[in-house]
Design an enzyme around this catalytic site. Structure first.
Site, PDB file in Angstrom:
ATOM      1  CG  PHE A 144       0.304  -5.324  31.817  1.00 49.25           C
ATOM      2  CD1 PHE A 144      -0.020  -6.381  32.636  1.00 49.25           C
ATOM      3  CD2 PHE A 144       0.951  -5.592  30.613  1.00 49.25           C
ATOM      4  CE1 PHE A 144       0.279  -7.687  32.261  1.00 49.25           C
ATOM      5  CE2 PHE A 144       1.260  -6.888  30.232  1.00 49.25           C
ATOM      6  CZ  PHE A 144       0.926  -7.942  31.055  1.00 49.25           C
ATOM      7  NE  ARG A 163      27.508 -16.479  56.688  1.00 43.47           N
ATOM      8  CZ  ARG A 163      26.997 -17.510  57.354  1.00 43.47           C
ATOM      9  NH1 ARG A 163      26.497 -17.331  58.573  1.00 43.47           N
ATOM     10  NH2 ARG A 163      26.957 -18.706  56.806  1.00 43.47           N
ATOM     11  CB  SER A 218       7.095  -2.411  22.608  1.00 41.01           C
ATOM     12  OG  SER A 218       7.553  -3.132  23.721  1.00 41.01           O
ATOM     13  CB  THR A 240      -0.111  -1.125  28.135  1.00 42.10           C
ATOM     14  OG1 THR A 240       1.065  -0.349  28.347  1.00 42.10           O
ATOM     15  CG2 THR A 240       0.271  -2.516  27.687  1.00 42.10           C
ATOM     16  N   GLY A 258      22.966 -18.360  51.069  1.00 48.98           N
ATOM     17  CA  GLY A 258      21.665 -19.024  51.216  1.00 48.98           C
ATOM     18  C   GLY A 258      20.608 -18.102  51.808  1.00 48.98           C
ATOM     19  CD  GLU A 300       6.038   4.515  32.318  1.00 47.55           C
ATOM     20  OE1 GLU A 300       6.004   4.945  31.140  1.00 47.55           O
ATOM     21  OE2 GLU A 300       5.032   4.502  33.037  1.00 47.55           O
ATOM     22  CB  ALA A 338      -4.964   3.419  30.695  1.00 48.60           C
ATOM     23  CD  GLN A 365      26.187 -15.780  44.199  1.00 48.50           C
ATOM     24  OE1 GLN A 365      25.016 -15.797  43.822  1.00 48.50           O
ATOM     25  NE2 GLN A 365      26.904 -16.869  44.312  1.00 48.50           N
ATOM     26  CB  ILE A 366      26.893 -10.339  49.105  1.00 45.22           C
ATOM     27  CG1 ILE A 366      27.928  -9.915  48.047  1.00 45.22           C
ATOM     28  CG2 ILE A 366      27.331  -9.927  50.508  1.00 45.22           C
ATOM     29  CD1 ILE A 366      28.126  -8.432  47.886  1.00 45.22           C
TER      30      ILE A 366
HETATM   31  C1  LIG Z   1       3.715  -4.145  36.677  1.00 46.42           C
HETATM   32  C2  LIG Z   1       3.425  -3.392  35.405  1.00 46.42           C
HETATM   33  C3  LIG Z   1       2.903  -2.106  35.480  1.00 46.42           C
HETATM   34  C4  LIG Z   1       2.598  -1.400  34.301  1.00 46.42           C
HETATM   35  N1  LIG Z   1       2.005  -0.172  34.393  1.00 46.42           N
HETATM   36  C5  LIG Z   1       1.535   0.425  33.263  1.00 46.42           C
HETATM   37  C6  LIG Z   1       0.743   1.619  33.329  1.00 46.42           C
HETATM   38  O1  LIG Z   1       0.495   2.177  34.399  1.00 46.42           O
HETATM   39  N2  LIG Z   1       0.232   2.126  32.168  1.00 46.42           N
HETATM   40  C7  LIG Z   1       0.451   1.540  30.970  1.00 46.42           C
HETATM   41  O2  LIG Z   1      -0.061   2.038  29.967  1.00 46.42           O
HETATM   42  N3  LIG Z   1       1.217   0.418  30.858  1.00 46.42           N
HETATM   43  C8  LIG Z   1       1.749  -0.158  31.973  1.00 46.42           C
HETATM   44  N4  LIG Z   1       2.484  -1.315  31.886  1.00 46.42           N
HETATM   45  C9  LIG Z   1       2.742  -1.895  30.580  1.00 46.42           C
HETATM   46  C10 LIG Z   1       4.220  -1.845  30.189  1.00 46.42           C
HETATM   47  O3  LIG Z   1       4.590  -0.529  29.859  1.00 46.42           O
HETATM   48  C11 LIG Z   1       4.405  -2.845  29.043  1.00 46.42           C
HETATM   49  O4  LIG Z   1       4.347  -4.133  29.646  1.00 46.42           O
HETATM   50  C12 LIG Z   1       5.697  -2.651  28.307  1.00 46.42           C
HETATM   51  O5  LIG Z   1       5.649  -1.471  27.562  1.00 46.42           O
HETATM   52  C13 LIG Z   1       5.989  -3.816  27.352  1.00 46.42           C
HETATM   53  O6  LIG Z   1       4.872  -4.170  26.598  1.00 46.42           O
HETATM   54  P1  LIG Z   1       4.440  -5.726  26.526  1.00 46.42           P
HETATM   55  O7  LIG Z   1       4.358  -6.234  27.908  1.00 46.42           O
HETATM   56  O8  LIG Z   1       3.234  -5.836  25.687  1.00 46.42           O
HETATM   57  O9  LIG Z   1       5.670  -6.441  25.826  1.00 46.42           O
HETATM   58  P2  LIG Z   1       5.979  -6.496  24.252  1.00 46.42           P
HETATM   59  O10 LIG Z   1       5.897  -5.150  23.669  1.00 46.42           O
HETATM   60  O11 LIG Z   1       5.157  -7.584  23.648  1.00 46.42           O
HETATM   61  O12 LIG Z   1       7.502  -6.948  24.285  1.00 46.42           O
HETATM   62  C14 LIG Z   1       7.904  -8.306  24.539  1.00 46.42           C
HETATM   63  C15 LIG Z   1       9.425  -8.356  24.363  1.00 46.42           C
HETATM   64  O13 LIG Z   1       9.760  -7.998  23.020  1.00 46.42           O
HETATM   65  C16 LIG Z   1      10.677  -6.914  23.014  1.00 46.42           C
HETATM   66  N5  LIG Z   1      10.421  -6.049  21.858  1.00 46.42           N
HETATM   67  C17 LIG Z   1       9.242  -5.529  21.444  1.00 46.42           C
HETATM   68  N6  LIG Z   1       9.421  -4.788  20.338  1.00 46.42           N
HETATM   69  C18 LIG Z   1      10.744  -4.841  20.041  1.00 46.42           C
HETATM   70  C19 LIG Z   1      11.578  -4.286  19.003  1.00 46.42           C
HETATM   71  N7  LIG Z   1      11.080  -3.498  18.067  1.00 46.42           N
HETATM   72  N8  LIG Z   1      12.905  -4.564  19.030  1.00 46.42           N
HETATM   73  C20 LIG Z   1      13.437  -5.341  19.994  1.00 46.42           C
HETATM   74  N9  LIG Z   1      12.707  -5.894  20.984  1.00 46.42           N
HETATM   75  C21 LIG Z   1      11.378  -5.652  21.012  1.00 46.42           C
HETATM   76  C22 LIG Z   1      10.464  -6.186  24.338  1.00 46.42           C
HETATM   77  O14 LIG Z   1      11.619  -5.456  24.710  1.00 46.42           O
HETATM   78  C23 LIG Z   1      10.179  -7.365  25.262  1.00 46.42           C
HETATM   79  O15 LIG Z   1      11.393  -7.917  25.675  1.00 46.42           O
HETATM   80  C24 LIG Z   1       2.839  -2.002  33.054  1.00 46.42           C
HETATM   81  C25 LIG Z   1       3.385  -3.294  32.993  1.00 46.42           C
HETATM   82  C26 LIG Z   1       3.660  -3.991  34.137  1.00 46.42           C
HETATM   83  C27 LIG Z   1       4.187  -5.391  34.018  1.00 46.42           C
END
Ligand SMILES: Cc1cc2nc3c(=O)[nH]c(=O)nc-3n(C[C@H](O)[C@H](O)[C@H](O)COP(=O)(O)OP(=O)(O)OC[C@H]3O[C@@H](n4cnc5c(N)ncnc54)[C@H](O)[C@@H]3O)c2cc1C
Length: 592
Positions: free
Chosen positions: A200, A325, A176, A170, A406, A429, A168, A402-403
């Site tokens: 998440f 197909r 990010s 996030t 429907g 990740e 954990a 697409q291939i």
């Molecule tokens: C199904 C699922 C499983 C997950 N499992 C884990 C887990 O086990 N452990 C864990 O810790 N986390 C987990 N996560 C979290 C995941 O790693 C984050 O969702 C991911 O890192 C993105 O963070 P965010 O969702 O807060 O998006 P944000 O960071 O808010 O990003 C939103 C958008 O802004 C863009 N962005 C952000 N900063 C920049 C920048 N500097 N330049 C350009 N673009 C940018 C991103 O690319 C994205 O398109 C999971 C998420 C999901 C959906």
């Protein structure tokens, strides 16, 4: 019943003729090990895995998807078919495949486990992620950073699939931007306590979680972080470990909910709440970022392999359907546009596999203490495997859909599931944008260290040294020239803005100065990834001549992608920086 190993000719060729077992076996088994004997045992393991995964896991995949996560009486759990998959994998020893032998695993190198990860993702992306994140990832972290007591306590049970964990980092406000996390670890009366919220978290409903938390008060960003293991169940005295159903057990942290989602539906994505949660440090306080970076680098390659497995599934389904197909008096694969799509998908999957097997071998070498240049090559490939493995998996699934026409959107067929599952890969990740920033920052670092590389083959030593004959070789060289031309243009602008002192490495460029690089980071990454894919296939074609047509197609595509991106980058910013300035003005107006 299909065997996902033996009945996949590209996978078998990769194992039999591409993978450098002569280098990998001595690393993993010692220099006196019998290479052919060991390789034959590993091949047998993959045959057994391929049969179980291609029959049992694949058979249950649709049910895993339909049932999703089970939520009953406030409890989050895995569906029965997903539990059956994990039980079956554990019984065959496939859960602990990469764990060290002394802790109940098989101690297999990453290059071998990569084949299993791909097959699992092909069969069921939810099972693949559950196996990876609930067992393999926590075990690797505990083995690397834990003490003997922690290793003894967790690893054998993880290998047998008896307990599961999670990782954990996030948080609701720190995605990010991991350095913005606010979960704290406090030391009181000889114990550590966690407070905060994680969001998440895959497999967060398991028996323990490894948590990244701020452990040094007052520290900022990526400094002062620590990794901690928190057991889900403790007794009244705070001692960890009573069985979850025992009367003495109380929850040490709360699994608040599992998200409802359309992708990897079987995998529980949990919100966790920590309030005075007892935890034990994993590794040194203050070095949490280092530990989590190593985990992320490994799991980024894992997600790239997940994309590979999903793309392989979509490709196989599309190939089969397009042969059967019939429209306008012929199987649709004989219509040129469909035939071209199938060839593109085939090139993508084989190319991604080539990149993966190269990265996996580098990973094995690095795990056994390789030199700096090997470590750097792995660092260069990791974001590209993740980026290409995600974005191109999505693209491949889109083509498969697409291939199918429907029928593609009908749940009776599996391609819609592959499409939905592929869509998680560019997000977790580290998103595709974050991978691109990583790739381009490293490229810039090399470039500023050695700007004269722009007068020859460019800052990537691996690409600069790549040489191949014939038309494919010329296409690859043209792709590389387009990239170098683009980098030269961006660097000239940087020098014009920041002076040559910048290029001589006397100071680091400011955010504003590097903004044009960052705007184009994903375009540059796309070009880099395509060139590396073509290069990796070219290397393979030297040993496996049948791969020459694949190499030729990948090289041609790399050239076209590089030229398109060079044009887009050369044509300027399209007003994006003016728009950002407007946003900034709006933000400061709202503040005053
Ligand atoms: C199904 C699922 C499983 C997950 N499992 C884990 C887990 O086990 N452990 C864990 O810790 N986390 C987990 N996560 C979290 C995941 O790693 C984050 O969702 C991911 O890192 C993105 O963070 P965010 O969702 O807060 O998006 P944000 O960071 O808010 O990003 C939103 C958008 O802004 C863009 N962005 C952000 N900063 C920049 C920048 N500097 N330049 C350009 N673009 C940018 C991103 O690319 C994205 O398109 C999971 C998420 C999901 C959906």
């Amino acid at each position: 019943m299909p065997n996902y190993f033996l009945e996949n000719p590209d996978l078998v060729t990769t194992f039999d003729r591409v993978a450098r077992w002569d280098q990998i076996v001595p690393l993993s088994e010692g220099k006196d090990a019998d290479v052919p004997d060991t390789v034959s045992t590993w091949r047998e393991v993959l045959s057994v895995a391929g049969e179980y995964i291609g029959s049992e896991v694949a058979k249950r995949a649709r049910q895993v998807d339909e049932l999703g996560v089970i939520r009953e009486n406030g409890k989050v759990s895995l569906s029965e078919p997903l539990q059956a998959n994990i039980r079956g994998l554990a019984e065959l020893g496939l859960v602990g495949l990469s764990f060290p032998k002394e802790y109940g695993g098989s101690g297999l190198p990453f290059t071998v486990t990569a084949f299993v990860i791909e097959m699992l993702a092909r069969a069921c992306a939810s099972t693949m992620i559950q196996n990876g994140i609930a067992y393999t990832a926590p075990a690797a972290m505990i083995y690397r950073d834990g003490d003997d007591e922690q290793r003894e306590r967790y690893l054998p049970k993880l290998a047998r699939g008896e307990i599961s964990g999670a990782v954990a980092m996030t948080e609701p406000e720190a995605g990010s931007d991991v350095g913005n996390l606010s979960t704290t670890a406090t030391h009181r009366d000889g114990c550590w306590f966690l407070d905060g919220r994680k969001q998440f978290i895959s497999a967060g409903n398991g028996d323990f979680v490894i948590v990244l938390a701020r452990a040094i008060p007052g520290s900022k960003g990526l400094e002062g972080l620590g990794l901690f293991v928190a057991d889900r169940w403790i007794d009244d005295s705070g001692a960890p470990g009573p069985a979850r159903e025992s009367a003495a057990a109380r929850e040490n942290y709360q699994v608040e909910r599992a998200e409802h989602k359309f992708t990897i539906r079987g995998s529980p994505t949990c919100s966790l709440v920590f309030e005075g949660t007892r935890a034990v440090p994993l590794g040194k306080i203050g070095e949490g970022w280092r530990g989590i970076t190593r985990f992320m680098n490994e799991s980024r390659i894992g997600v790239g392999i997940q994309g590979l497995g999903i793309a392989q599934a979509a490709l196989a389904a599309a190939q089969d359907y397009a042969a059967r197909r019939v429209q306008m008096d012929r199987p649709i694969r004989e219509h040129p546009m469909i035939a071209e799509m199938l060839m593109e998908m085939e090139t993508t999957v084989a190319g991604l596999r080539a990149l993966v097997v190269e990265a996996a071998a580098l990973q094995d070498a690095v795990m056994h203490g390789a030199d700096e240049s090997t470590t750097w090559r792995l660092r260069e490939l990791t974001p590209l495997v993740k980026w290409y493995g995600s974005e191109e998996a999505v693209h491949t699934c889109r083509r498969a859909l697409q291939i199918f026409g429907g029928y593609g959107v009908v749940t009776e067929y599996d391609v819609e599931r592959h499409m939905r599952d592929a869509l998680i890969t560019p997000i977790y990740e580290g998103t595709s944008q974050i991978q691109s920033l990583m790739a381009v920052r490293d490229l810039m670092r090399s470039l500023l260290r050695k700007p004269q590389s722009l007068l020859s083959g460019g800052p990537s030593v691996t690409l600069a040294n790549a040489k191949f004959d014939g038309e494919a070789g010329r296409d690859l060289a043209a792709a590389r020239s387009s990239l170098v031309w683009t980098l030269r243009g961006l660097t000239t602008r940087l020098a014009r803005k920041g002076g040559v002192g910048l290029l001589r490495g006397r100071r680091q460029p400011s955010d504003e100065e590097i903004a044009p690089f960052m705007l184009n980071a994903e375009r540059i990454t796309e070009t880099l990834a395509h060139i590396h894919v073509a290069r990796a296939l070219g290397e393979q074609a030297k040993r496996v001549p049948e791969r020459t047509p694949l190499f030729a197609r990948a090289a041609r595509r790399a050239k076209l992608v590089a030229q398109r991106n060079a044009k887009e980058i050369g044509d300027g910013d399209g007003g994006v920086f003016a728009r950002i300035a407007e946003y900034e003005r709006d933000r400061s107006a709202a503040r005053t």
